[in-house]
Design a protein around this motif. Structure first.
Motif, PDB file in Angstrom:
ATOM      1  N   LEU A 207      68.370 -38.299  22.593  1.00  0.00           N
ATOM      2  CA  LEU A 207      68.035 -38.384  21.177  1.00  0.00           C
ATOM      3  C   LEU A 207      69.069 -39.133  20.350  1.00  0.00           C
ATOM      4  O   LEU A 207      70.273 -38.970  20.549  1.00  0.00           O
ATOM      5  CB  LEU A 207      67.899 -36.976  20.586  1.00  0.00           C
ATOM      6  N   ASN A 208      68.566 -39.907  19.411  1.00  0.00           N
ATOM      7  CA  ASN A 208      69.342 -40.368  18.265  1.00  0.00           C
ATOM      8  C   ASN A 208      68.876 -39.546  17.064  1.00  0.00           C
ATOM      9  O   ASN A 208      67.674 -39.513  16.769  1.00  0.00           O
ATOM     10  CB  ASN A 208      69.111 -41.854  18.009  1.00  0.00           C
ATOM     11  N   TYR A 209      69.807 -38.878  16.420  1.00  0.00           N
ATOM     12  CA  TYR A 209      69.461 -37.946  15.342  1.00  0.00           C
ATOM     13  C   TYR A 209      69.920 -38.485  13.993  1.00  0.00           C
ATOM     14  O   TYR A 209      71.048 -38.955  13.844  1.00  0.00           O
ATOM     15  CB  TYR A 209      70.118 -36.590  15.592  1.00  0.00           C
ATOM     16  N   PHE A 227      73.143 -36.652   1.017  1.00  0.00           N
ATOM     17  CA  PHE A 227      74.005 -36.828   2.190  1.00  0.00           C
ATOM     18  C   PHE A 227      73.155 -37.173   3.402  1.00  0.00           C
ATOM     19  O   PHE A 227      71.932 -36.981   3.417  1.00  0.00           O
ATOM     20  CB  PHE A 227      74.899 -35.602   2.457  1.00  0.00           C
ATOM     21  N   LYS A 228      73.843 -37.686   4.435  1.00  0.00           N
ATOM     22  CA  LYS A 228      73.179 -38.170   5.633  1.00  0.00           C
ATOM     23  C   LYS A 228      73.940 -37.697   6.865  1.00  0.00           C
ATOM     24  O   LYS A 228      75.173 -37.724   6.880  1.00  0.00           O
ATOM     25  CB  LYS A 228      73.115 -39.708   5.607  1.00  0.00           C
ATOM     26  N   HIS A 229      73.212 -37.289   7.876  1.00  0.00           N
ATOM     27  CA  HIS A 229      73.801 -36.849   9.141  1.00  0.00           C
ATOM     28  C   HIS A 229      73.394 -37.796  10.264  1.00  0.00           C
ATOM     29  O   HIS A 229      72.226 -38.188  10.364  1.00  0.00           O
ATOM     30  CB  HIS A 229      73.342 -35.434   9.494  1.00  0.00           C
ATOM     31  N   ILE A 230      74.350 -38.150  11.118  1.00  0.00           N
ATOM     32  CA  ILE A 230      74.095 -39.027  12.257  1.00  0.00           C
ATOM     33  C   ILE A 230      74.740 -38.406  13.492  1.00  0.00           C
ATOM     34  O   ILE A 230      75.924 -38.032  13.460  1.00  0.00           O
ATOM     35  CB  ILE A 230      74.673 -40.434  12.028  1.00  0.00           C
ATOM     36  N   ALA A 231      73.978 -38.300  14.576  1.00  0.00           N
ATOM     37  CA  ALA A 231      74.523 -37.722  15.816  1.00  0.00           C
ATOM     38  C   ALA A 231      73.623 -38.114  16.986  1.00  0.00           C
ATOM     39  O   ALA A 231      72.567 -38.727  16.814  1.00  0.00           O
ATOM     40  CB  ALA A 231      74.618 -36.203  15.700  1.00  0.00           C
ATOM     41  N   LYS A 232      74.072 -37.756  18.201  1.00  0.00           N
ATOM     42  CA  LYS A 232      73.291 -37.964  19.416  1.00  0.00           C
ATOM     43  C   LYS A 232      73.103 -36.623  20.111  1.00  0.00           C
ATOM     44  O   LYS A 232      73.962 -35.738  20.025  1.00  0.00           O
ATOM     45  CB  LYS A 232      73.985 -38.956  20.360  1.00  0.00           C
ATOM     46  N   GLY A 233      71.963 -36.488  20.801  1.00  0.00           N
ATOM     47  CA  GLY A 233      71.686 -35.222  21.458  1.00  0.00           C
ATOM     48  C   GLY A 233      70.626 -35.349  22.533  1.00  0.00           C
ATOM     49  O   GLY A 233      70.390 -36.417  23.078  1.00  0.00           O
ATOM     50  N   PHE A 234      69.956 -34.228  22.817  1.00  0.00           N
ATOM     51  CA  PHE A 234      68.920 -34.198  23.843  1.00  0.00           C
ATOM     52  C   PHE A 234      67.876 -33.156  23.482  1.00  0.00           C
ATOM     53  O   PHE A 234      68.101 -32.277  22.640  1.00  0.00           O
ATOM     54  CB  PHE A 234      69.518 -33.884  25.214  1.00  0.00           C
ATOM     55  N   GLU A 235      66.719 -33.257  24.153  1.00  0.00           N
ATOM     56  CA  GLU A 235      65.662 -32.262  23.998  1.00  0.00           C
ATOM     57  C   GLU A 235      65.008 -32.007  25.347  1.00  0.00           C
ATOM     58  O   GLU A 235      64.805 -32.933  26.143  1.00  0.00           O
ATOM     59  CB  GLU A 235      64.596 -32.717  23.012  1.00  0.00           C
ATOM     60  N   GLU A 262      69.282 -30.101  20.794  1.00  0.00           N
ATOM     61  CA  GLU A 262      70.568 -29.951  20.123  1.00  0.00           C
ATOM     62  C   GLU A 262      71.303 -31.282  20.115  1.00  0.00           C
ATOM     63  O   GLU A 262      71.024 -32.171  20.935  1.00  0.00           O
ATOM     64  CB  GLU A 262      71.425 -28.882  20.792  1.00  0.00           C
ATOM     65  N   THR A 263      72.231 -31.418  19.188  1.00  0.00           N
ATOM     66  CA  THR A 263      73.064 -32.607  19.120  1.00  0.00           C
ATOM     67  C   THR A 263      74.521 -32.213  19.284  1.00  0.00           C
ATOM     68  O   THR A 263      74.894 -31.052  19.126  1.00  0.00           O
ATOM     69  CB  THR A 263      72.915 -33.344  17.777  1.00  0.00           C
ATOM     70  N   GLY A 264      75.352 -33.205  19.581  1.00  0.00           N
ATOM     71  CA  GLY A 264      76.789 -32.999  19.578  1.00  0.00           C
ATOM     72  C   GLY A 264      77.330 -33.238  18.176  1.00  0.00           C
ATOM     73  O   GLY A 264      76.579 -33.349  17.203  1.00  0.00           O
ATOM     74  N   ASN A 265      78.644 -33.329  18.063  1.00  0.00           N
ATOM     75  CA  ASN A 265      79.261 -33.638  16.779  1.00  0.00           C
ATOM     76  C   ASN A 265      78.887 -35.055  16.343  1.00  0.00           C
ATOM     77  O   ASN A 265      78.654 -35.939  17.179  1.00  0.00           O
ATOM     78  CB  ASN A 265      80.776 -33.509  16.857  1.00  0.00           C
ATOM     79  N   GLN A 281      82.971 -34.205   9.367  1.00  0.00           N
ATOM     80  CA  GLN A 281      82.357 -34.038  10.686  1.00  0.00           C
ATOM     81  C   GLN A 281      81.059 -33.256  10.588  1.00  0.00           C
ATOM     82  O   GLN A 281      81.007 -32.176   9.987  1.00  0.00           O
ATOM     83  CB  GLN A 281      83.307 -33.324  11.632  1.00  0.00           C
ATOM     84  N   PHE A 282      80.019 -33.802  11.159  1.00  0.00           N
ATOM     85  CA  PHE A 282      78.775 -33.074  11.351  1.00  0.00           C
ATOM     86  C   PHE A 282      78.915 -32.271  12.642  1.00  0.00           C
ATOM     87  O   PHE A 282      79.135 -32.834  13.713  1.00  0.00           O
ATOM     88  CB  PHE A 282      77.616 -34.072  11.446  1.00  0.00           C
TER      89      PHE A 282
END
Length: 301
Positions: A207-209, A227-235, A262-265, A281-282
């Motif tokens: 995932l790109n979140y 505000f904006k959140h950017i992270a990478k994760g999986f499903e 879920e995503t990482g930081n 930090q997100f």
């Protein structure tokens, strides 16, 4: 992820070699229409700075039991030989749910500076996917279908007070997120009798979140993008479907589904009303969805 893809590729090769002989052709077109009832839990948090400190959890929002009805469509089209196009679309409308919003001044969620218990009874979830699959009959009662492609998930969530405030501005904050990326999976169809068969599926997605928020009552924040959140994760997804054939072209089915993402930081970008921007930090997001439903399948040879 790379190891998972390698294993899937090896399985695909084995199916290609050993699944050719004696395989009956599946239906050329398969349409599955369904409705479901789902429930979702979702949360995210941010730290006080870009190093994840001061404090390690500055703000945290948790949505619970976001319930609503949805509808979906799954399509299979035989392109050539044993190769199929698989497409899916699903949309759910949120009608009930709650949320909490907490801010902290010290590490590990201590020294609460703000606390709110809110309702979240509006919004929706949307998912669509497009994949290529290879259908193999390993046994007269077992079909195995590995697939790979792309999937997109999105959320539109709300935050409101349980009681409307008279004479003042109403809380009507929103949070919209997108989870998209490549997906691989494996479906297995087991025919228990001529009338009943069971379909079990598992998928994994990188995932790109992206999360976009409008906190409407905070004048110091920019609007409509606060505000904006950017992270990478999986499903991961597990899907079970029990089919009951009416005739050779039509069947009805029950389905149950569970998703975990879920995503990482990542990065939290804050946009202020005076044009300044700040980063922290997100700490990541976690999402859980479960659903049960029923539908009808039409097959065309």
């Amino acid at each position: 992820m790379k190891r998972y893809l390698v294993c899937l590729f090896l399985l695909f090769c084995c199916f290609f070699v050993y699944g050719q002989s004696g395989q009956e052709q599946r239906s050329r077109w398969i349409f599955a229409f369904y409705g479901d009832d789902s429930s979702e839990d979702f949360k995210w948090s941010i730290a006080g700075n870009s190093n994840g400190q001061n404090p390690n959890v500055l703000s945290e929002v948790i949505w619970t039991k976001l319930k609503g009805l949805g509808m979906g469509l799954d399509v299979e089209l035989n392109i050539w030989s044993h190769i199929y196009f698989k497409g899916s679309y699903h949309k759910a409308f949120i009608r009930s749910g709650s949320a909490t919003d907490h801010d902290y001044a010290a590490d590990d969620r201590t020294q609460v500076t703000y606390s709110a218990f809110l309702k979240s009874n509006e919004g929706h979830r949307l998912r669509y996917a497009a994949t290529l699959a290879y259908a193999v009959r390993l046994h007269e009662m077992l079909d195995v279908i590995p697939y790979a492609g792309y999937a997109n998930n999105s959320q539109s969530l709300s935050l409101k007070n349980f009681e409307e405030e008279k004479g003042g501005r109403e809380l009507n904050s929103t949070y919209q997120s997108k989870w998209n990326g490549p997906v691989v999976g494996l479906d297995m169809e087991l025919a228990r009798t001529r009338r009943i068969n069971l379909n079990a599926g598992f998928s994994y997605q990188q995932l790109n979140y992206t999360g976009l928020a409008d906190w409407n009552l905070i004048d110091a924040f920019n609007h409509p993008l606060s505000f904006k959140h950017i992270a990478k994760g999986f499903e991961t997804q597990v899907l079970l479907r029990l089919n009951f054939s009416i005739n050779s072209r039509c069947s009805i089915y029950l389905r149950g589904e569970h998703r975990y993402a879920e995503t990482g930081n990542g990065i939290d970008q804050l946009f202020l009303a005076d044009g300044r921007e700040r980063e922290s930090q997100f700490n990541g997001a976690v999402r859980k969805i479960k659903a049960i439903g029923a539908g009808v399948v039409f097959s065309l040879k």
